[in-house]
Design a protein around this motif. Structure first.
Motif, PDB file in Angstrom:
ATOM      1  N   PHE A  15      -4.973  10.013   5.794  1.00  0.00           N
ATOM      2  CA  PHE A  15      -3.725  10.547   5.269  1.00  0.00           C
ATOM      3  C   PHE A  15      -3.449  10.079   3.842  1.00  0.00           C
ATOM      4  CE2 PHE A  15       0.943  10.343   4.931  1.00  0.00           C
ATOM      5  CZ  PHE A  15       1.247  11.663   5.199  1.00  0.00           C
ATOM      6  N   PHE A  16      -3.803   8.831   3.530  1.00  0.00           N
ATOM      7  CA  PHE A  16      -3.501   8.239   2.225  1.00  0.00           C
ATOM      8  C   PHE A  16      -4.567   7.202   1.916  1.00  0.00           C
ATOM      9  CE2 PHE A  16      -1.520   4.782  -0.212  1.00  0.00           C
ATOM     10  CZ  PHE A  16      -0.893   5.455  -1.241  1.00  0.00           C
ATOM     11  N   SER A  17      -5.021   7.169   0.661  1.00  0.00           N
ATOM     12  CA  SER A  17      -6.000   6.163   0.250  1.00  0.00           C
ATOM     13  C   SER A  17      -5.865   5.936  -1.255  1.00  0.00           C
ATOM     14  CB  SER A  17      -7.420   6.619   0.596  1.00  0.00           C
ATOM     15  OG  SER A  17      -8.351   5.625   0.233  1.00  0.00           O
ATOM     16  N   GLU A  18      -5.296   4.777  -1.625  1.00  0.00           N
ATOM     17  CA  GLU A  18      -5.098   4.452  -3.042  1.00  0.00           C
ATOM     18  C   GLU A  18      -5.081   2.948  -3.241  1.00  0.00           C
ATOM     19  OE1 GLU A  18      -2.026   6.304  -5.338  1.00  0.00           O
ATOM     20  OE2 GLU A  18      -2.135   8.158  -4.181  1.00  0.00           O
ATOM     21  N   GLU A  19      -5.197   2.534  -4.501  1.00  0.00           N
ATOM     22  CA  GLU A  19      -5.010   1.144  -4.887  1.00  0.00           C
ATOM     23  C   GLU A  19      -3.518   0.954  -5.133  1.00  0.00           C
ATOM     24  OE1 GLU A  19      -7.520  -1.360  -5.602  1.00  0.00           O
ATOM     25  OE2 GLU A  19      -8.791  -0.001  -4.466  1.00  0.00           O
ATOM     26  N   VAL A  20      -2.921  -0.080  -4.509  1.00  0.00           N
ATOM     27  CA  VAL A  20      -1.476  -0.281  -4.601  1.00  0.00           C
ATOM     28  C   VAL A  20      -1.141  -1.744  -4.893  1.00  0.00           C
ATOM     29  CG1 VAL A  20      -1.022   1.642  -3.032  1.00  0.00           C
ATOM     30  CG2 VAL A  20      -1.167  -0.679  -2.120  1.00  0.00           C
ATOM     31  N   TYR A  21       0.088  -1.973  -5.328  1.00  0.00           N
ATOM     32  CA  TYR A  21       0.571  -3.326  -5.603  1.00  0.00           C
ATOM     33  C   TYR A  21       1.027  -4.021  -4.315  1.00  0.00           C
ATOM     34  CZ  TYR A  21       3.618  -7.081  -7.139  1.00  0.00           C
ATOM     35  OH  TYR A  21       4.220  -8.304  -7.294  1.00  0.00           O
ATOM     36  N   SER A  22       1.806  -3.300  -3.472  1.00  0.00           N
ATOM     37  CA  SER A  22       2.308  -3.902  -2.235  1.00  0.00           C
ATOM     38  C   SER A  22       2.482  -2.851  -1.150  1.00  0.00           C
ATOM     39  CB  SER A  22       3.648  -4.602  -2.477  1.00  0.00           C
ATOM     40  OG  SER A  22       4.656  -3.664  -2.781  1.00  0.00           O
ATOM     41  N   VAL A  23       2.507  -3.341   0.110  1.00  0.00           N
ATOM     42  CA  VAL A  23       2.696  -2.478   1.282  1.00  0.00           C
ATOM     43  C   VAL A  23       3.653  -3.182   2.226  1.00  0.00           C
ATOM     44  CG1 VAL A  23       1.568  -1.325   3.233  1.00  0.00           C
ATOM     45  CG2 VAL A  23       0.313  -1.650   1.090  1.00  0.00           C
ATOM     46  N   VAL A  24       4.650  -2.446   2.748  1.00  0.00           N
ATOM     47  CA  VAL A  24       5.568  -2.966   3.767  1.00  0.00           C
ATOM     48  C   VAL A  24       5.457  -2.055   4.976  1.00  0.00           C
ATOM     49  CG1 VAL A  24       7.976  -3.462   4.344  1.00  0.00           C
ATOM     50  CG2 VAL A  24       7.137  -3.903   2.026  1.00  0.00           C
ATOM     51  N   VAL A  25       5.243  -2.656   6.166  1.00  0.00           N
ATOM     52  CA  VAL A  25       5.050  -1.879   7.393  1.00  0.00           C
ATOM     53  C   VAL A  25       6.074  -2.275   8.448  1.00  0.00           C
ATOM     54  CG1 VAL A  25       2.577  -1.590   6.978  1.00  0.00           C
ATOM     55  CG2 VAL A  25       3.370  -3.515   8.356  1.00  0.00           C
TER      56      VAL A  25
END
Length: 87
Positions: A15-25
């Protein structure tokens, strides 16, 4: 700060695939946030919102998910969700 690889995958497709700074789940015991270098972790997720910040100080991109699991290494976050959609 270095970025994390972030993948959100459902049984139907990636669904999603990128380089990111942060993730909250949405964890089963509350929200969990991850930055580059986080200790390894595997945890169950509940229905809720995943918030991804592509750049430090930038806006959040939000995805609604239904259940699943998150796996974290120091350089990657993999979210395996039953369902996902952009908010």
């Amino acid at each position: 700060m270095p970025k994390l690889a972030c993948d959100i995958t459902t049984p139907q497709a990636q669904f999603f695939s990128e380089e990111v700074y942060s993730v909250v789940v949405p964890g089963t015991e509350g929200e969990m946030g991850f930055l580059y270098g986080h200790v390894p972790l595997v945890s169950a997720l509940t229905n809720g919102v995943v918030r991804v910040k592509k750049d430090e100080g930038g806006p959040d991109t939000e995805f609604a998910i239904e259940g699943g699991y998150v796996q974290v290494t120091g350089t990657k976050v993999i979210i395996l969700a039953d369902k996902a959609e952009a908010k």
